[in-house]
Design a protein around this motif. Sequence first.
Motif, PDB file in Angstrom:
ATOM      1  N   GLY A 105       7.506   2.483   7.717  1.00  0.00           N
ATOM      2  CA  GLY A 105       6.272   3.188   8.035  1.00  0.00           C
ATOM      3  C   GLY A 105       5.115   2.738   7.160  1.00  0.00           C
ATOM      4  N   ARG A 106       3.925   3.102   7.588  1.00  0.00           N
ATOM      5  CA  ARG A 106       2.708   2.722   6.861  1.00  0.00           C
ATOM      6  C   ARG A 106       1.776   3.927   6.848  1.00  0.00           C
ATOM      7  NH1 ARG A 106      -1.341  -1.667   9.388  1.00  0.00           N
ATOM      8  NH2 ARG A 106      -2.885  -1.883   7.715  1.00  0.00           N
ATOM      9  N   VAL A 107       1.419   4.386   5.649  1.00  0.00           N
ATOM     10  CA  VAL A 107       0.590   5.577   5.511  1.00  0.00           C
ATOM     11  C   VAL A 107      -0.557   5.315   4.551  1.00  0.00           C
ATOM     12  CG1 VAL A 107       2.508   7.156   5.972  1.00  0.00           C
ATOM     13  CG2 VAL A 107       2.000   6.485   3.614  1.00  0.00           C
ATOM     14  N   VAL A 108      -1.510   6.232   4.539  1.00  0.00           N
ATOM     15  CA  VAL A 108      -2.612   6.192   3.590  1.00  0.00           C
ATOM     16  C   VAL A 108      -2.415   7.352   2.616  1.00  0.00           C
ATOM     17  CG1 VAL A 108      -5.114   6.289   3.274  1.00  0.00           C
ATOM     18  CG2 VAL A 108      -4.155   5.212   5.319  1.00  0.00           C
ATOM     19  N   THR A 109      -2.288   7.052   1.329  1.00  0.00           N
ATOM     20  CA  THR A 109      -2.037   8.105   0.352  1.00  0.00           C
ATOM     21  C   THR A 109      -3.313   8.906   0.071  1.00  0.00           C
ATOM     22  OG1 THR A 109      -2.504   6.655  -1.528  1.00  0.00           O
ATOM     23  CG2 THR A 109      -0.240   6.712  -0.734  1.00  0.00           C
ATOM     24  N   PRO A 110      -3.163  10.214  -0.124  1.00  0.00           N
ATOM     25  CA  PRO A 110      -4.342  11.056  -0.319  1.00  0.00           C
ATOM     26  C   PRO A 110      -5.003  10.921  -1.682  1.00  0.00           C
ATOM     27  CG  PRO A 110      -2.350  12.378  -0.469  1.00  0.00           C
ATOM     28  CD  PRO A 110      -1.921  11.011  -0.039  1.00  0.00           C
ATOM     29  N   GLY A 111      -4.266  10.422  -2.684  1.00  0.00           N
ATOM     30  CA  GLY A 111      -4.832  10.328  -4.028  1.00  0.00           C
ATOM     31  C   GLY A 111      -6.007   9.374  -4.128  1.00  0.00           C
ATOM     32  N   PHE A 112      -5.749   8.103  -3.720  1.00  0.00           N
ATOM     33  CA  PHE A 112      -6.776   7.069  -3.830  1.00  0.00           C
ATOM     34  C   PHE A 112      -7.047   6.366  -2.501  1.00  0.00           C
ATOM     35  CE2 PHE A 112      -4.792   7.367  -8.056  1.00  0.00           C
ATOM     36  CZ  PHE A 112      -5.913   7.737  -8.803  1.00  0.00           C
ATOM     37  N   GLY A 113      -6.511   6.912  -1.410  1.00  0.00           N
ATOM     38  CA  GLY A 113      -6.733   6.305  -0.111  1.00  0.00           C
ATOM     39  C   GLY A 113      -6.101   4.942   0.040  1.00  0.00           C
ATOM     40  N   LYS A 114      -5.003   4.707  -0.686  1.00  0.00           N
ATOM     41  CA  LYS A 114      -4.336   3.407  -0.643  1.00  0.00           C
ATOM     42  C   LYS A 114      -3.263   3.386   0.438  1.00  0.00           C
ATOM     43  CE  LYS A 114      -1.491   0.211  -3.321  1.00  0.00           C
ATOM     44  NZ  LYS A 114      -0.682   0.005  -4.536  1.00  0.00           N
ATOM     45  N   GLU A 115      -3.172   2.277   1.155  1.00  0.00           N
ATOM     46  CA  GLU A 115      -2.123   2.116   2.143  1.00  0.00           C
ATOM     47  C   GLU A 115      -0.828   1.681   1.461  1.00  0.00           C
ATOM     48  OE1 GLU A 115      -3.274  -0.547   5.222  1.00  0.00           O
ATOM     49  OE2 GLU A 115      -4.939   0.701   5.912  1.00  0.00           O
ATOM     50  N   ILE A 116       0.272   2.342   1.822  1.00  0.00           N
ATOM     51  CA  ILE A 116       1.582   1.944   1.306  1.00  0.00           C
ATOM     52  C   ILE A 116       2.587   1.904   2.451  1.00  0.00           C
ATOM     53  CG2 ILE A 116       1.150   2.949  -0.977  1.00  0.00           C
ATOM     54  CD1 ILE A 116       3.148   5.187  -0.200  1.00  0.00           C
ATOM     55  N   PHE A 117       3.686   1.198   2.211  1.00  0.00           N
ATOM     56  CA  PHE A 117       4.782   1.138   3.167  1.00  0.00           C
ATOM     57  C   PHE A 117       5.881   2.095   2.695  1.00  0.00           C
ATOM     58  CE2 PHE A 117       2.752  -3.047   3.356  1.00  0.00           C
ATOM     59  CZ  PHE A 117       2.520  -3.167   4.726  1.00  0.00           C
ATOM     60  N   LEU A 118       6.394   2.894   3.607  1.00  0.00           N
ATOM     61  CA  LEU A 118       7.541   3.757   3.321  1.00  0.00           C
ATOM     62  C   LEU A 118       8.776   3.102   3.929  1.00  0.00           C
ATOM     63  CD1 LEU A 118       6.190   7.367   4.027  1.00  0.00           C
ATOM     64  CD2 LEU A 118       6.603   6.299   1.819  1.00  0.00           C
ATOM     65  N   ALA A 119       9.704   2.730   3.075  1.00  0.00           N
ATOM     66  CA  ALA A 119      10.891   2.006   3.526  1.00  0.00           C
ATOM     67  C   ALA A 119      12.144   2.838   3.227  1.00  0.00           C
ATOM     68  CB  ALA A 119      10.969   0.646   2.809  1.00  0.00           C
ATOM     69  N   THR A 120      12.654   3.495   4.263  1.00  0.00           N
ATOM     70  CA  THR A 120      12.317   3.407   5.669  1.00  0.00           C
ATOM     71  C   THR A 120      12.122   4.811   6.242  1.00  0.00           C
ATOM     72  OG1 THR A 120      14.658   3.337   6.277  1.00  0.00           O
ATOM     73  CG2 THR A 120      13.520   1.234   6.015  1.00  0.00           C
ATOM     74  N   THR A 121      11.828   4.902   7.586  1.00  0.00           N
ATOM     75  CA  THR A 121      11.397   6.176   8.153  1.00  0.00           C
ATOM     76  C   THR A 121      12.178   6.631   9.389  1.00  0.00           C
ATOM     77  OG1 THR A 121       9.699   4.998   9.425  1.00  0.00           O
ATOM     78  CG2 THR A 121       9.043   5.882   7.284  1.00  0.00           C
ATOM     79  N   THR A 122      12.802   5.741  10.114  1.00  0.00           N
ATOM     80  CA  THR A 122      13.731   6.084  11.203  1.00  0.00           C
ATOM     81  C   THR A 122      14.812   5.018  11.241  1.00  0.00           C
ATOM     82  OG1 THR A 122      12.530   4.830  12.914  1.00  0.00           O
ATOM     83  CG2 THR A 122      11.901   7.129  12.629  1.00  0.00           C
ATOM     84  N   GLY A 123      15.900   5.310  11.950  1.00  0.00           N
ATOM     85  CA  GLY A 123      16.998   4.353  12.025  1.00  0.00           C
ATOM     86  C   GLY A 123      17.932   4.485  10.826  1.00  0.00           C
ATOM     87  N   THR A 124      18.951   3.647  10.790  1.00  0.00           N
ATOM     88  CA  THR A 124      19.956   3.680   9.719  1.00  0.00           C
ATOM     89  C   THR A 124      20.282   2.261   9.278  1.00  0.00           C
ATOM     90  OG1 THR A 124      20.940   5.678  10.671  1.00  0.00           O
ATOM     91  CG2 THR A 124      22.256   4.473   9.058  1.00  0.00           C
ATOM     92  N   SER A 125      19.940   1.931   8.046  1.00  0.00           N
ATOM     93  CA  SER A 125      20.212   0.589   7.518  1.00  0.00           C
ATOM     94  C   SER A 125      21.692   0.395   7.217  1.00  0.00           C
ATOM     95  CB  SER A 125      19.393   0.343   6.251  1.00  0.00           C
ATOM     96  OG  SER A 125      18.020   0.474   6.513  1.00  0.00           O
ATOM     97  N   SER A 126      22.356   1.476   6.816  1.00  0.00           N
ATOM     98  CA  SER A 126      23.776   1.419   6.487  1.00  0.00           C
ATOM     99  C   SER A 126      24.328   2.836   6.477  1.00  0.00           C
ATOM    100  CB  SER A 126      23.983   0.781   5.104  1.00  0.00           C
ATOM    101  OG  SER A 126      25.325   0.945   4.668  1.00  0.00           O
ATOM    102  N   ALA A 127      25.615   2.973   6.766  1.00  0.00           N
ATOM    103  CA  ALA A 127      26.254   4.284   6.709  1.00  0.00           C
ATOM    104  C   ALA A 127      26.401   4.751   5.266  1.00  0.00           C
ATOM    105  CB  ALA A 127      27.622   4.225   7.385  1.00  0.00           C
ATOM    106  N   HIS A 128      26.341   3.826   4.322  1.00  0.00           N
ATOM    107  CA  HIS A 128      26.433   4.137   2.893  1.00  0.00           C
ATOM    108  C   HIS A 128      25.019   4.298   2.351  1.00  0.00           C
ATOM    109  CE1 HIS A 128      26.996   3.375  -1.445  1.00  0.00           C
ATOM    110  NE2 HIS A 128      28.202   3.879  -1.256  1.00  0.00           N
ATOM    111  N   ARG A 129      24.700   5.478   1.841  1.00  0.00           N
ATOM    112  CA  ARG A 129      23.323   5.837   1.518  1.00  0.00           C
ATOM    113  C   ARG A 129      22.659   4.911   0.513  1.00  0.00           C
ATOM    114  NH1 ARG A 129      20.738   9.527  -1.944  1.00  0.00           N
ATOM    115  NH2 ARG A 129      18.974  10.629  -1.014  1.00  0.00           N
ATOM    116  N   THR A 130      23.350   4.621  -0.586  1.00  0.00           N
ATOM    117  CA  THR A 130      22.755   3.781  -1.623  1.00  0.00           C
ATOM    118  C   THR A 130      22.588   2.353  -1.139  1.00  0.00           C
ATOM    119  OG1 THR A 130      23.903   5.168  -3.245  1.00  0.00           O
ATOM    120  CG2 THR A 130      22.903   3.144  -4.053  1.00  0.00           C
ATOM    121  N   GLU A 131      23.585   1.856  -0.422  1.00  0.00           N
ATOM    122  CA  GLU A 131      23.475   0.517   0.164  1.00  0.00           C
ATOM    123  C   GLU A 131      22.283   0.465   1.121  1.00  0.00           C
ATOM    124  OE1 GLU A 131      25.906  -2.021   3.482  1.00  0.00           O
ATOM    125  OE2 GLU A 131      27.090  -1.183   1.846  1.00  0.00           O
TER     126      GLU A 131
END
Length: 395
Positions: A116-142
């Motif tokens: 995902g890609r959002v704009v933070t409210p503190g300084f209006g900076k765009e950041i990527f949130l990795a990740t936001t939907t789907g499943t990269s692995s059944a093991h959470r830390t992995e």
Amino acid sequence: MSENTAVKKIIGKTFREIADAIKTGNFGERIKVGITTLGSEHGTENIIKGAQIAAKDADNFDIVLIGPKVDTCLEIVEANTEDEMYKRMEELLDSGYIQACVTMHYNFPIGVSTVGRVVTPGFGKEIFLATTTGTSSAHRTEAMVKNALYGIITAKAMGTPEPTVGILNLDGARQVERALKELSANGYKINFAESIRADGGAVMRGNDLLSGTADIMVNDTLTGNIMMKVFSSFTTGGSYEALGYGYGPGVGEDYDRIILILSRASGSPVVANAIKYAAKVAQGKLTEVAKEEFIKAKKAKLDEILKGLSKDTKKAKADDEEVAAPPKEVVTGTVSGIDIMDLEDAVKALWKESIYAESGMGCTGPIVLVNEQKVEKATSVLAKAGFVAKQGDVC
């Protein structure tokens, strides 16, 4: 319209296209970005409006609507049910007629999740949130380690060659940090962000999330999904997502479709931004970047590092015997950087070395308490056992 005015408009458009090609490096044909129009909680009109907003700035891409026929100047590929719509979307992607598509409620295979890609409210900076939907692995830390890689891939496709990476302070964050530092030490360079809090480090707090300390914030998918909803709709009460760029493209090893996700609650401003996001990652050749990054990461022993994160692997290495605590001592020294899931095992590892220890929770997360005179030795023991980063690891 006079002939001179028409000529000037054509010349102006041509110069804009040349300038955009220089900026994006895309000197080939204009790309096409699809968007499915059924499924929004705010109606088909909401999606159409977002597409029309995006079309006003679409000097380097065209928009294709996939859904029921409507009155619009945009191209439409007709589909009258959601099942038909998704089928048409996949056909258009696989044939190359469109290079990316924005949709809602799409099921990715295991191993693929969205950035995902959002704009933070503190300084209006765009950041990527990795990740936001789907499943990269059944093991959470992995999964979180893979999420970091997916974030890097997306940021590079978006034109950021050396993005900074922060890890949200969640269960498993310290394990993820150690794994990523090992990957970086093995040759896959990762630029770790430094928390704005006084004690610094690559493990980020809520303050860092609000201020946009890192270009990429690594988290588990469920947390990322919640953060997307909060960032997108905190000004509207939650029913209408008005801010940001949506839940982003699905990324995974050998995944060759560029499909971006919207929430059913996404409003037309987010729809427009998501279409632009799709165009940018398509022009940045997201799938090719992913292939290149996975090759480099595997050379840096990504697969071996991921195997080492398995809880079953750790348990297999551990002794099943009961460990008695050494004689009790005053414990005012602390060792931090231990994951909450490993805390009790870390204490037992010190007991085996005749170092009395207790578990605790500091303001920055889990800690092991030992005698102040034994902090250095305890840190060395825990580093050797893999509970904390080895001394000399660089953030």
